[in-house]
Each structure stands twice: as C-alpha cells, then as structure tokens.
Design a protein around this motif. Structure first.
Motif, PDB file in Angstrom:
ATOM      1  N   THR A  39      32.448  37.594  52.784  1.00  0.00           N
ATOM      2  CA  THR A  39      33.118  36.964  51.781  1.00  0.00           C
ATOM      3  C   THR A  39      32.011  36.184  50.721  1.00  0.00           C
ATOM      4  O   THR A  39      32.368  36.273  49.492  1.00  0.00           O
ATOM      5  CB  THR A  39      33.975  35.544  52.524  1.00  0.00           C
ATOM      6  N   VAL A  40      30.898  35.871  51.289  1.00  0.00           N
ATOM      7  CA  VAL A  40      30.088  35.308  50.429  1.00  0.00           C
ATOM      8  C   VAL A  40      29.476  36.449  49.541  1.00  0.00           C
ATOM      9  O   VAL A  40      29.387  36.240  48.259  1.00  0.00           O
ATOM     10  CB  VAL A  40      28.885  34.476  51.062  1.00  0.00           C
ATOM     11  N   ALA A  41      29.416  37.467  49.949  1.00  0.00           N
ATOM     12  CA  ALA A  41      28.841  38.590  49.046  1.00  0.00           C
ATOM     13  C   ALA A  41      29.880  39.102  47.937  1.00  0.00           C
ATOM     14  O   ALA A  41      29.395  39.298  46.939  1.00  0.00           O
ATOM     15  CB  ALA A  41      28.565  39.985  49.926  1.00  0.00           C
ATOM     16  N   LYS A  42      31.231  38.810  48.539  1.00  0.00           N
ATOM     17  CA  LYS A  42      32.143  39.169  47.603  1.00  0.00           C
ATOM     18  C   LYS A  42      32.259  38.149  46.399  1.00  0.00           C
ATOM     19  O   LYS A  42      32.570  38.567  45.178  1.00  0.00           O
ATOM     20  CB  LYS A  42      33.678  39.286  48.320  1.00  0.00           C
ATOM     21  N   PHE A  43      32.193  36.791  46.662  1.00  0.00           N
ATOM     22  CA  PHE A  43      32.191  36.054  45.643  1.00  0.00           C
ATOM     23  C   PHE A  43      31.094  36.006  44.693  1.00  0.00           C
ATOM     24  O   PHE A  43      31.226  35.784  43.807  1.00  0.00           O
ATOM     25  CB  PHE A  43      32.148  34.520  46.508  1.00  0.00           C
ATOM     26  N   THR A  44      29.777  36.189  45.501  1.00  0.00           N
ATOM     27  CA  THR A  44      28.621  36.339  44.409  1.00  0.00           C
ATOM     28  C   THR A  44      28.761  37.586  43.589  1.00  0.00           C
ATOM     29  O   THR A  44      28.428  37.512  42.198  1.00  0.00           O
ATOM     30  CB  THR A  44      27.434  36.588  45.420  1.00  0.00           C
ATOM     31  N   ALA A  45      29.370  38.686  43.878  1.00  0.00           N
ATOM     32  CA  ALA A  45      29.426  39.815  43.180  1.00  0.00           C
ATOM     33  C   ALA A  45      30.396  39.677  41.941  1.00  0.00           C
ATOM     34  O   ALA A  45      30.351  40.063  40.956  1.00  0.00           O
ATOM     35  CB  ALA A  45      30.034  41.167  44.037  1.00  0.00           C
ATOM     36  N   ALA A  46      31.562  38.671  42.427  1.00  0.00           N
ATOM     37  CA  ALA A  46      32.697  38.455  41.316  1.00  0.00           C
ATOM     38  C   ALA A  46      32.068  37.275  40.277  1.00  0.00           C
ATOM     39  O   ALA A  46      32.818  37.521  39.041  1.00  0.00           O
ATOM     40  CB  ALA A  46      33.903  37.877  42.303  1.00  0.00           C
ATOM     41  N   LYS A  70      27.315  33.651  37.227  1.00  0.00           N
ATOM     42  CA  LYS A  70      26.529  33.152  37.911  1.00  0.00           C
ATOM     43  C   LYS A  70      26.585  31.361  37.894  1.00  0.00           C
ATOM     44  O   LYS A  70      25.664  30.820  38.000  1.00  0.00           O
ATOM     45  CB  LYS A  70      24.826  33.524  38.064  1.00  0.00           C
ATOM     46  N   SER A  71      27.856  30.994  37.684  1.00  0.00           N
ATOM     47  CA  SER A  71      28.038  29.583  37.465  1.00  0.00           C
ATOM     48  C   SER A  71      28.390  28.813  38.541  1.00  0.00           C
ATOM     49  O   SER A  71      28.295  27.491  38.881  1.00  0.00           O
ATOM     50  CB  SER A  71      29.178  29.393  36.481  1.00  0.00           C
ATOM     51  N   GLY A  72      28.699  29.800  39.750  1.00  0.00           N
ATOM     52  CA  GLY A  72      28.919  29.258  41.188  1.00  0.00           C
ATOM     53  C   GLY A  72      30.511  28.851  41.103  1.00  0.00           C
ATOM     54  O   GLY A  72      31.171  28.177  42.024  1.00  0.00           O
ATOM     55  N   VAL A  73      31.484  29.276  40.130  1.00  0.00           N
ATOM     56  CA  VAL A  73      32.699  28.958  39.775  1.00  0.00           C
ATOM     57  C   VAL A  73      33.335  30.254  39.332  1.00  0.00           C
ATOM     58  O   VAL A  73      32.924  30.892  38.328  1.00  0.00           O
ATOM     59  CB  VAL A  73      33.070  27.887  38.775  1.00  0.00           C
ATOM     60  N   ASP A 110      36.336  32.053  37.209  1.00  0.00           N
ATOM     61  CA  ASP A 110      37.333  31.801  36.424  1.00  0.00           C
ATOM     62  C   ASP A 110      38.474  32.836  36.677  1.00  0.00           C
ATOM     63  O   ASP A 110      38.402  33.586  37.966  1.00  0.00           O
ATOM     64  CB  ASP A 110      37.104  31.916  35.124  1.00  0.00           C
ATOM     65  N   ARG A 111      39.665  32.700  36.219  1.00  0.00           N
ATOM     66  CA  ARG A 111      40.693  33.886  36.211  1.00  0.00           C
ATOM     67  C   ARG A 111      40.455  35.151  36.473  1.00  0.00           C
ATOM     68  O   ARG A 111      40.674  35.976  37.082  1.00  0.00           O
ATOM     69  CB  ARG A 111      41.973  33.343  35.285  1.00  0.00           C
ATOM     70  N   ALA A 112      39.670  35.678  35.421  1.00  0.00           N
ATOM     71  CA  ALA A 112      39.163  37.124  35.260  1.00  0.00           C
ATOM     72  C   ALA A 112      38.068  37.398  36.375  1.00  0.00           C
ATOM     73  O   ALA A 112      38.465  38.374  36.941  1.00  0.00           O
ATOM     74  CB  ALA A 112      38.553  37.178  33.831  1.00  0.00           C
ATOM     75  N   GLU A 113      37.287  36.636  36.845  1.00  0.00           N
ATOM     76  CA  GLU A 113      36.217  36.928  37.935  1.00  0.00           C
ATOM     77  C   GLU A 113      37.160  36.892  38.909  1.00  0.00           C
ATOM     78  O   GLU A 113      36.916  37.485  39.985  1.00  0.00           O
ATOM     79  CB  GLU A 113      35.099  35.900  38.039  1.00  0.00           C
ATOM     80  N   PHE A 114      38.068  35.889  39.396  1.00  0.00           N
ATOM     81  CA  PHE A 114      38.945  35.776  40.630  1.00  0.00           C
ATOM     82  C   PHE A 114      39.525  37.071  40.802  1.00  0.00           C
ATOM     83  O   PHE A 114      39.735  37.445  41.640  1.00  0.00           O
ATOM     84  CB  PHE A 114      39.789  34.577  40.604  1.00  0.00           C
ATOM     85  N   SER A 115      40.289  37.550  39.716  1.00  0.00           N
ATOM     86  CA  SER A 115      41.297  38.528  39.795  1.00  0.00           C
ATOM     87  C   SER A 115      40.320  40.001  40.235  1.00  0.00           C
ATOM     88  O   SER A 115      41.070  40.868  40.911  1.00  0.00           O
ATOM     89  CB  SER A 115      41.942  39.132  38.515  1.00  0.00           C
ATOM     90  N   THR A 116      39.081  39.971  40.180  1.00  0.00           N
ATOM     91  CA  THR A 116      38.312  41.184  40.668  1.00  0.00           C
ATOM     92  C   THR A 116      38.317  41.034  42.139  1.00  0.00           C
ATOM     93  O   THR A 116      37.677  42.142  42.818  1.00  0.00           O
ATOM     94  CB  THR A 116      36.848  41.172  40.263  1.00  0.00           C
ATOM     95  N   THR A 117      38.854  39.909  42.960  1.00  0.00           N
ATOM     96  CA  THR A 117      38.283  39.983  44.404  1.00  0.00           C
ATOM     97  C   THR A 117      39.597  40.193  45.220  1.00  0.00           C
ATOM     98  O   THR A 117      39.628  40.313  46.371  1.00  0.00           O
ATOM     99  CB  THR A 117      38.189  38.395  44.763  1.00  0.00           C
TER     100      THR A 117
END
Length: 143
Positions: free
Chosen positions: A98-105, A109-112, A114-121
C-alpha cells in the motif's frame, strides 16, 4: 399513379435471404481414420466443484485435509509479506504494498494525493464476459 405504386409494391419478391450451406466434412478415410471407427467423445468429469476444491487442499491425497494442508496457502501469502523472515508481521511489512502504491501515485511528491493522483490507485478490474459462448463464425473467417 396509385395503381402504378400498388403494382410496384406487390411485384417485389418476398423470399427470405438464403444462407450459405454448411461445408461438407471430408470423409473419414481421407483423414486416415477407418470409416468403421466410432468417434471417441470425451466425457465430462463427474466431479463437483467442491470435490475439486477438496482435492486442491488434500496435497498428500490421503482423503483428509490436515491443518497444515488447510493453512498452506495462507502460510505462503504470509511468507511473501514477512520480508525479513522473522515469523512476525510488522505494520511496515503488512502495509508495504500500500505504501508503494501511494508513493507511485504521488507524482508531485507532496505527501498528499489530489483527486487526479488518487484516481490512479483504483483497482483495475477485468471485464467479465457476458457469455462464455463461442463467438459466431463470420464469412470473413473462411478466407
């Protein structure tokens, strides 16, 4: 004019379209099979889904499922998560994927996310076929 239209309308052929005939199969003798030999039709297995599932778990085929056999698939999955092999699963080991998936999304590299990044997960699901029927053969398949 009405009479001409009526005659034109009634003179049209009302036959249904003719489908091409089924191709004739080659005689068995031309295929190297004796003509008197019956075609062997494979029989479907009578085993049920539950019997097949039982056989997958019963690794030693003794007709019983021991605890070790029942837990083997879970131990294999646990072993993949236990990266340091100490037999204990820390939170970091458990959440590594899960951490790797978050880091890739997190592209910026803001640690947050956004909607566009979250949609890739989102989980990529395979489309289920509506029917397991074979696709119909078209006229182009013969060429």
């Amino acid at each position: 004019m009405i009479a001409a239209g009526w005659m034109l309308f009634s003179s049209r052929a009302t036959t249904e379209p003719v489908l091409p005939g089924m191709p004739q199969s080659a005689p068995a003798s031309s295929l190297g099979v004796p003509e008197d030999a019956e075609a062997a039709v494979p029989e479907a297995s009578d085993r049920t889904r539950e019997e097949k599932r039982f056989d997958r778990y019963d690794k030693n085929r003794d007709g019983g499922i021991y605890k070790e056999e029942y837990l083997a698939s879970r131990q294999k999955a646990f072993g993949k998560l236990d990266s340091n092999g100490d037999g204990r699963l820390s939170f970091d080991e458990w959440s590594a994927k899960t951490v790797a998936k978050f880091t890739a999304a997190d592209k910026d590299k803001s640690g947050v996310l956004d909607r566009a990044e979250f949609s890739t997960t989102a989980v990529k699901r395979k489309a289920k076929p509506r029917c397991s029927c074979p696709s119909p053969k078209t006229a182009d398949d013969d060429n």
